[in-house]
Design a protein around this motif. Structure first.
Motif, PDB file in Angstrom:
ATOM      1  N   ASP A 113     -35.471  46.958  26.901  1.00 12.84           N
ATOM      2  CA  ASP A 113     -34.782  47.953  26.079  1.00 12.84           C
ATOM      3  C   ASP A 113     -33.275  47.901  26.306  1.00 12.84           C
ATOM      4  N   LYS A 212     -45.832  50.003   9.989  1.00 15.31           N
ATOM      5  CA  LYS A 212     -45.538  50.587  11.298  1.00 15.31           C
ATOM      6  C   LYS A 212     -46.307  49.833  12.384  1.00 15.31           C
ATOM      7  N   LYS A 214     -46.073  47.360  15.848  1.00 13.23           N
ATOM      8  CA  LYS A 214     -45.196  47.041  16.982  1.00 13.23           C
ATOM      9  C   LYS A 214     -45.791  45.933  17.858  1.00 13.23           C
ATOM     10  N   ARG A 425     -34.982  43.743  13.799  1.00 12.97           N
ATOM     11  CA  ARG A 425     -35.294  45.055  13.221  1.00 12.97           C
ATOM     12  C   ARG A 425     -36.787  45.298  13.420  1.00 12.97           C
ATOM     13  N   THR A 426     -37.104  46.153  14.379  1.00  9.02           N
ATOM     14  CA  THR A 426     -38.494  46.459  14.696  1.00  9.02           C
ATOM     15  C   THR A 426     -38.749  47.945  14.478  1.00  9.02           C
ATOM     16  N   LEU A 427     -39.979  48.364  14.762  1.00  9.63           N
ATOM     17  CA  LEU A 427     -40.429  49.704  14.374  1.00  9.63           C
ATOM     18  C   LEU A 427     -39.467  50.814  14.799  1.00  9.63           C
ATOM     19  N   TYR A 428     -38.985  50.788  16.024  1.00 11.88           N
ATOM     20  CA  TYR A 428     -38.137  51.867  16.529  1.00 11.88           C
ATOM     21  C   TYR A 428     -36.707  51.422  16.795  1.00 11.88           C
ATOM     22  N   ARG A 429     -36.287  50.334  16.167  1.00 10.22           N
ATOM     23  CA  ARG A 429     -34.963  49.813  16.533  1.00 10.22           C
ATOM     24  C   ARG A 429     -34.147  49.442  15.301  1.00 10.22           C
TER      25      ARG A 429
END
Length: 432
Positions: A113, A212, A214, A425-429
């Motif tokens: 992260d 959605k 991940k 570009r991912t689910l929470y980013r």
């Protein structure tokens, strides 16, 4: 005046004094020698500063440099067998361009992260730089294949009025006239129109899916290469896919030996892929293999990651799985004339646990059959133009899509797809 040089071609300047413009990646020193790891975007080289050979102020400057300070370095190039690139630089001068303090990514271990929050800096590291260089060569190799084989690049729209496959996982926006518009999930339908004009075409561009998910194989923004070919049927379609994959891997092996070494990629499996024929099995045969290996897998479902891994481990090569049940595939896929419950299409599964990298099929070219599919799916007028392709001069045709990032992940042998693109570009980013 010293000759300006790049690290990638430093071997051309042995025993000459050169000027390198770059950054200090890191350094170490003993009492009388400072070792500077210098990068310039094209590669990394060690610069050696010996206290007894340089002015006192230059040695003090070298020892005081901080990580990622930008510098101009002059020095004499010499061959060095112990160097990863075969050369070192005996430093004779250093000019600080911009001093860096408290660079956040240090040689210590950092969490994923943290590194993704600093992705704009993380890409400077040797491993991430190597992956991005390999990405560039994968793209170059693919374009080279298409250009040499009579394909024309065509750019389909990114804003579309509907989904290519009737799914709902789309990013929606409002068009300038107030209509709903969507970021493209695929350029395929438009590429079929281009194939009717130009024969053999391909697109290369970004695609967007709002699912959605991940998993390590999914991103919400990724790049696709989507060829479409008039007068090409199912068997030839698979032959072209195999030739593309082999050409691309050979291109990377030939042009990225240092980068593959930097990421510690075992190239033996890739070399085998280049030299051996890809097996072809039907979906029904794949289900039988899975069941024989102890998987409780019913006919008619899509494969998950464990199933794809099991199948590729069985062959230890990329494997085509063809003739899938029609009811789990897209509306436009041509039924098998010998069994219309399955389609003339195939997924190409990559070995070593990487799974599907290519999905392709022969497309329905019969006008009446396509009208039936429209009725079954309740398509609105936004699809009328696609139906007209079957009404005016339709021919048998085929195409496929190959996911760039999944292909790169396999070639590089890396665990997560997020390292295969500059800013994932991912689910929470959505930062940076």
């Amino acid at each position: 005046m010293s000759t300006k040089a790049k690290i990638a071609t430093i071997g051309q300047y042995v025993d000459q004094e050169v000027l390198l413009e770059g950054w200090l990646w890191n350094k170490r020193s003993s009492g009388k020698i400072a070792f500077l790891n210098i990068r310039d975007g094209s590669g990394f080289i060690q610069g050696v500063v010996a206290k007894e050979d340089v002015p006192e102020e230059l040695f003090a400057l070298a020892k005081g440099l901080s990580q990622e300070t930008s510098i101009r370095v002059t020095g004499k190039v010499r061959a060095e067998e112990r160097s990863p690139i075969g050369y070192e630089l005996t430093v004779t001068g250093i000019e600080v361009v911009s001093r860096t303090e408290d660079y956040p990514i240090t040689p210590k271990e950092h969490g994923v992260d943290f590194l993704l929050d600093h992705r704009h800096l993380w890409i400077r590291s040797p491993r991430q730089r190597a992956i991005l260089k390999i990405r560039a060569e994968v793209i170059k190799g693919m374009r080279d294949f298409f250009d040499k084989n009579g394909f024309t690049q065509v750019d389909p729209p990114i804003l579309t009025p509907s989904s290519a496959e009737g799914t709902t996982n789309m990013f929606q926006t409002e068009y300038v006239n107030g209509e709903n518009a969507y970021l493209s999930q695929s350029g395929q339908l438009y590429m079929e129109a281009a194939a009717m004009a130009l024969g053999k075409v391909y697109s290369f561009g970004p695609t967007f899916r709002a699912e959605k998910s991940k998993t390590r194989k999914h991103m919400n923004e990724f790049w696709m290469i989507e060829p479409e070919m008039a007068y090409v049927e199912h068997a030839e379609n698979m032959q072209i896919q195999e030739a593309l994959v082999k050409h691309t891997i050979k291109h990377v092996l030939d042009n990225c030996p240092q980068e593959l070494k930097a990421i510690q990629r075992d190239t033996a499996p890739l070399e085998r892929v280049v030299n051996e024929k890809f097996p072809i099995i039907t979906y029904a045969e794949a289900v039988k293999i899975l069941q024989e290996k102890g998987h409780d897998f019913p006919y008619g479902e899509d494969f998950g990651a464990p199933h794809e891994t099991e199948l590729t481990n069985h062959f230890d090569l990329p494997v085509f799985v063809e003739k899938w049940p029609a009811n789990i595939k897209a509306f436009y896929m041509q039924p098998d004339p010998e069994d219309n419950s399955v389609i003339l299409g195939a997924d190409l599964l990559a070995p070593e646990g990487y799974g599907e990298i290519v999905g392709g099929s022969q497309r329905i070219h019969d006008y009446e059959l396509m009208k039936e599919r429209y009725a079954e799916h309740g398509f609105d007028e936004s699809y009328n133009w696609y139906l007209e392709l079957r009404q005016y001069g339709s021919v048998p045709h085929s195409g496929f899509g190959i996911g760039l990032e999944r292909t790169i992940a396999w070639i590089c042998g890396i665990d997560h797809i997020r390292e295969t693109i500059m800013i994932p570009r991912t689910l929470y980013r959505l930062y940076p």
